[in-house]
Motif scaffolding. Sequence first.
Motif, PDB file in Angstrom:
ATOM      1  N   SER A   1       0.825  -1.209   0.000  1.00 21.10           N
ATOM      2  CA  SER A   1       0.000   0.000   0.000  1.00 21.10           C
ATOM      3  C   SER A   1       0.860   1.260   0.000  1.00 21.10           C
TER       4      SER A   1
ATOM      5  N   THR B   1       0.902   3.980  -3.047  1.00 22.96           N
ATOM      6  CA  THR B   1       0.565   5.367  -2.749  1.00 22.96           C
ATOM      7  C   THR B   1       1.715   6.312  -3.067  1.00 22.96           C
ATOM      8  N   THR B   2       2.929   5.917  -2.706  1.00 23.74           N
ATOM      9  CA  THR B   2       4.085   6.788  -2.887  1.00 23.74           C
ATOM     10  C   THR B   2       4.393   7.037  -4.362  1.00 23.74           C
TER      11      THR B   2
ATOM     12  N   GLY C   1       2.328   6.884  -6.880  1.00 24.89           N
ATOM     13  CA  GLY C   1       1.284   7.763  -7.386  1.00 24.89           C
ATOM     14  C   GLY C   1       0.655   7.341  -8.705  1.00 24.89           C
TER      15      GLY C   1
ATOM     16  N   PRO D   1      -5.870   2.992  -1.603  1.00 18.00           N
ATOM     17  CA  PRO D   1      -4.765   3.409  -2.491  1.00 18.00           C
ATOM     18  C   PRO D   1      -4.848   2.788  -3.885  1.00 18.00           C
TER      19      PRO D   1
ATOM     20  N   ALA E   1      -4.663   5.258  -6.897  1.00 12.35           N
ATOM     21  CA  ALA E   1      -3.419   5.260  -7.675  1.00 12.35           C
ATOM     22  C   ALA E   1      -3.484   4.383  -8.920  1.00 12.35           C
TER      23      ALA E   1
ATOM     24  N   PRO F   1      -9.924  11.150  -5.214  1.00 17.58           N
ATOM     25  CA  PRO F   1      -9.982  10.767  -3.793  1.00 17.58           C
ATOM     26  C   PRO F   1     -11.382  10.785  -3.198  1.00 17.58           C
TER      27      PRO F   1
ATOM     28  N   ALA G   1      -6.000  13.166   0.118  1.00 18.46           N
ATOM     29  CA  ALA G   1      -4.973  12.241  -0.369  1.00 18.46           C
ATOM     30  C   ALA G   1      -3.804  12.185   0.595  1.00 18.46           C
ATOM     31  N   ARG G   2      -3.430  13.327   1.173  1.00 14.44           N
ATOM     32  CA  ARG G   2      -2.344  13.345   2.147  1.00 14.44           C
ATOM     33  C   ARG G   2      -2.719  12.574   3.402  1.00 14.44           C
TER      34      ARG G   2
ATOM     35  N   VAL H   1      -4.680  10.010   3.500  1.00 11.86           N
ATOM     36  CA  VAL H   1      -4.547   8.603   3.143  1.00 11.86           C
ATOM     37  C   VAL H   1      -3.089   8.171   3.250  1.00 11.86           C
ATOM     38  N   ASN H   2      -2.165   8.989   2.725  1.00  4.74           N
ATOM     39  CA  ASN H   2      -0.744   8.649   2.755  1.00  4.74           C
ATOM     40  C   ASN H   2      -0.233   8.519   4.189  1.00  4.74           C
TER      41      ASN H   2
ATOM     42  N   VAL I   1      -1.674   5.305   5.869  1.00  2.00           N
ATOM     43  CA  VAL I   1      -1.023   4.089   5.389  1.00  2.00           C
ATOM     44  C   VAL I   1       0.398   3.982   5.943  1.00  2.00           C
TER      45      VAL I   1
END
Length: 256
Positions: free
Chosen positions: A117, A121-122, A124, A166, A170, A176, A236-237, A239-240, A243
């Motif tokens: 995940s 996510t990273t 993108g 994610p 992504a 989002p 979105a941030r 979520v990051n 995770v």
Amino acid sequence: MSQEIIVGLLGIITGSLSGLLGIGGGILLAPLLIICMPWLNGIALPMVTITGLTVAQSFFGSVSALFHHSKYQQRDRNLIYRFGVPMGVASLAVSLFTFHLSDQVILITFSVLAISSVVITTLGPEFWRKWLGEIRLDSVVLPIIGLLLGFTCGIVGQGGGFIYLPVMIALFGCLPKLAIATAPVIGIISSFSLFFGRAASDTLDWTLCGYLVAGIFVGAKLGSYLYFRLNEKMLARCVNIFVLLSSIKIMSMAIG
């Protein structure tokens, strides 16, 4: 502090994620229970009790998120039927065998899912669109990914919001807010069979579940309040961060 009060407070914390991100929050509850419970009252809950509580968190967290997001009908039916339903079927099949798995297998699976995940996510949406192309929501890829995630999430007793959210943003390219509005429905589908299985096998601590569920609905109200006041970039941030923190906890549990 009694374990009932601790579980209720953790329900508020994880429930706020349900209202904010539209997911169950069970992935965060497990490490919190393992770390906080012995520290606050000197009692370590059995793993079977912890996994039972995370199943309840996944299900009721998704229910509360759906309740608070119901006035905004931004859900995508393709995601629900072609992605969420296969997840639920796979989770149901795996739930019949999870009681035979060791704690180490469960923690390792947690770690693999968490790392996946974070990577998804990273990197993108732009990265995945470049290498995989556009994944249409009517593509056969959706049920295949749904089955795979349902299988692995069923092993760890989770609805899987920390990984399928994610994936929707992504890999599938969903906005989002659309993904978060759709996530509770998928979470209910994927976690219902797990919760039903635990309830039928009498492996749930119903007293602790009661405190947990009360905390979830209080926290979800707070999370939903923030949801309607944040833009998509901020969501979105969130979520990051969610995770990443969950991944650190789970990886430390598996290694330790």
